[in-house]
Write an enzyme that holds these catalytic residues in place. Sequence first.
Site, PDB file in Angstrom:
ATOM      1  N   HIS A  33       0.839  -0.959  -0.561  1.00 30.62           N
ATOM      2  CA  HIS A  33      -0.006  -0.498  -0.089  1.00 30.62           C
ATOM      3  C   HIS A  33       0.441   1.751   0.157  1.00 30.62           C
ATOM      4  O   HIS A  33       0.545   2.324  -0.680  1.00 30.62           O
ATOM      5  CB  HIS A  33      -0.847   0.106   1.196  1.00 30.62           C
ATOM      6  CG  HIS A  33      -1.824   0.917   1.536  1.00 30.62           C
ATOM      7  ND1 HIS A  33      -3.107   1.489   1.050  1.00 30.62           N
ATOM      8  CD2 HIS A  33      -2.034   2.364   1.870  1.00 30.62           C
ATOM      9  CE1 HIS A  33      -3.740   2.509   1.423  1.00 30.62           C
ATOM     10  NE2 HIS A  33      -2.600   3.515   1.970  1.00 30.62           N
ATOM     11  N   GLU A  34       1.708   1.422   1.121  1.00 28.03           N
ATOM     12  CA  GLU A  34       3.047   2.321   1.736  1.00 28.03           C
ATOM     13  C   GLU A  34       3.563   2.189  -0.412  1.00 28.03           C
ATOM     14  O   GLU A  34       3.753   3.417  -0.618  1.00 28.03           O
ATOM     15  CB  GLU A  34       3.824   2.804   2.735  1.00 28.03           C
ATOM     16  CG  GLU A  34       2.688   2.014   3.327  1.00 28.03           C
ATOM     17  CD  GLU A  34       1.368   3.373   3.540  1.00 28.03           C
ATOM     18  OE1 GLU A  34       2.026   4.511   3.442  1.00 28.03           O
ATOM     19  OE2 GLU A  34       1.151   3.675   4.594  1.00 28.03           O
TER      20      GLU A  34
ATOM     21  N   HIS B  42       1.180   4.379  -2.518  1.00 25.51           N
ATOM     22  CA  HIS B  42       1.725   6.075  -2.888  1.00 25.51           C
ATOM     23  C   HIS B  42       2.836   6.427  -3.104  1.00 25.51           C
ATOM     24  O   HIS B  42       2.987   7.302  -3.873  1.00 25.51           O
ATOM     25  CB  HIS B  42       1.610   6.114  -1.145  1.00 25.51           C
ATOM     26  CG  HIS B  42       0.593   5.920  -0.885  1.00 25.51           C
ATOM     27  ND1 HIS B  42      -0.540   6.438  -1.182  1.00 25.51           N
ATOM     28  CD2 HIS B  42      -0.357   5.218   0.946  1.00 25.51           C
ATOM     29  CE1 HIS B  42      -1.795   6.495  -0.687  1.00 25.51           C
ATOM     30  NE2 HIS B  42      -1.571   5.809   0.568  1.00 25.51           N
TER      31      HIS B  42
ATOM     32  N   HIS C 284      -5.537   7.016  -2.358  1.00 25.25           N
ATOM     33  CA  HIS C 284      -6.741   5.467  -1.992  1.00 25.25           C
ATOM     34  C   HIS C 284      -7.645   5.762  -3.197  1.00 25.25           C
ATOM     35  O   HIS C 284      -8.298   6.136  -4.021  1.00 25.25           O
ATOM     36  CB  HIS C 284      -6.761   6.386  -0.877  1.00 25.25           C
ATOM     37  CG  HIS C 284      -5.751   6.369   0.342  1.00 25.25           C
ATOM     38  ND1 HIS C 284      -6.332   7.251   1.394  1.00 25.25           N
ATOM     39  CD2 HIS C 284      -4.950   5.733   1.040  1.00 25.25           C
ATOM     40  CE1 HIS C 284      -4.664   6.985   2.433  1.00 25.25           C
ATOM     41  NE2 HIS C 284      -4.086   5.775   1.536  1.00 25.25           N
ATOM     42  N   CYS C 285      -7.655   4.525  -3.148  1.00 25.57           N
ATOM     43  CA  CYS C 285      -8.934   3.472  -3.955  1.00 25.57           C
ATOM     44  C   CYS C 285      -9.834   4.132  -2.590  1.00 25.57           C
ATOM     45  O   CYS C 285      -9.961   2.850  -2.244  1.00 25.57           O
ATOM     46  CB  CYS C 285      -8.264   2.585  -4.565  1.00 25.57           C
ATOM     47  SG  CYS C 285      -9.559   2.016  -5.452  1.00 25.57           S
TER      48      CYS C 285
ATOM     49  N   CYS D 202      -9.532  -3.700  -2.606  1.00 21.51           N
ATOM     50  CA  CYS D 202      -8.082  -3.095  -3.650  1.00 21.51           C
ATOM     51  C   CYS D 202      -6.763  -2.506  -2.431  1.00 21.51           C
ATOM     52  O   CYS D 202      -7.576  -1.814  -0.762  1.00 21.51           O
ATOM     53  CB  CYS D 202      -8.654  -1.812  -4.382  1.00 21.51           C
ATOM     54  SG  CYS D 202      -7.049  -1.107  -4.932  1.00 21.51           S
TER      55      CYS D 202
ATOM     56  N   CYS E  75      -6.599  -3.417  -7.501  1.00 18.92           N
ATOM     57  CA  CYS E  75      -8.319  -3.770  -8.027  1.00 18.92           C
ATOM     58  C   CYS E  75      -6.991  -3.290  -9.371  1.00 18.92           C
ATOM     59  O   CYS E  75      -6.061  -2.403 -10.082  1.00 18.92           O
ATOM     60  CB  CYS E  75      -8.858  -2.963  -7.726  1.00 18.92           C
ATOM     61  SG  CYS E  75      -9.056  -0.988  -8.227  1.00 18.92           S
TER      62      CYS E  75
ATOM     63  N   CYS F 124      -5.939   0.151 -10.337  1.00 20.22           N
ATOM     64  CA  CYS F 124      -4.441   0.565  -9.177  1.00 20.22           C
ATOM     65  C   CYS F 124      -3.491  -0.364 -10.475  1.00 20.22           C
ATOM     66  O   CYS F 124      -2.832  -0.364 -10.053  1.00 20.22           O
ATOM     67  CB  CYS F 124      -4.604   0.071  -8.188  1.00 20.22           C
ATOM     68  SG  CYS F 124      -5.423   1.545  -6.767  1.00 20.22           S
TER      69      CYS F 124
HETATM   70 ZN    ZN Z   1      -3.106   5.204   2.086  1.00 18.16          ZN
HETATM   71 ZN    ZN Z   2      -7.645   0.087  -6.136  1.00 12.41          ZN
END
Ligand code: ZN
Ligand code: ZN
Length: 194
Positions: free
Chosen positions: A134-135, A138, A144-145, A150, A169, A172
């Site tokens: 996740h990071e 970024h 953010h989704c 996701c 997803c 992304c």
């Molecule tokens: Zn985040």
């Molecule tokens: Zn996504």
Amino acid sequence: MTKKKPCIGLAPFGGVSDIISKTIAAHIQGYLPLDVDILSGLSLPGYAYDQRRLQYDAGIILKRMESEPFQDYAKVVGVLDVDIFVPIVTHVFGEAKQGGRCALVSVYRLKRNLDGSTPPRSLLLGRAAKVALHELGHLFDIHHCVDRGCLMHFSGVLEDLDQTPLDFCRYCSVFLRSALPAPNNNGGIRKAIR
Ligand SMILES: [Zn+2]
Ligand SMILES: [Zn+2]
């Protein structure tokens, strides 16, 4: 097969177990066509410890990391086993500057379930991998989704994190692929993009 160019540095700060570092590195390499080197020698960032909150300030750590060369890795993910925060919330699992070079993952709050029990190791490792990916998203400028299915969906509590699948997803995934540094951006994101 030619070896991919190491592009991402994984930087465990003092006290992070090898299995956590290796699991995060393996997941990053499993999802992105980029190699990951695990760095060594980082001690706990005492300079970022907040005496009032008894936690480490993620923003201060990231600022220091951004100023260090880190052998020219395109992205550097720091991993900590201490509690980290940003001023407006009680804690964060991870932190990254949007489109920046460095991110943080803290396993401190991933090691305890909400009821105080200890999660099985596989769950802990899965949580750490999710936060790291996740990071990293970024860092490659993905926001953010809205899709709950996701990895880029925001997870503020463990319950959310545990419900988030270890996958991006479709949108992304495509965005991430196009954001990867050349010449590796032709390989696609394994699994996630298909
Ligand atoms: Zn985040
Ligand atoms: Zn996504």
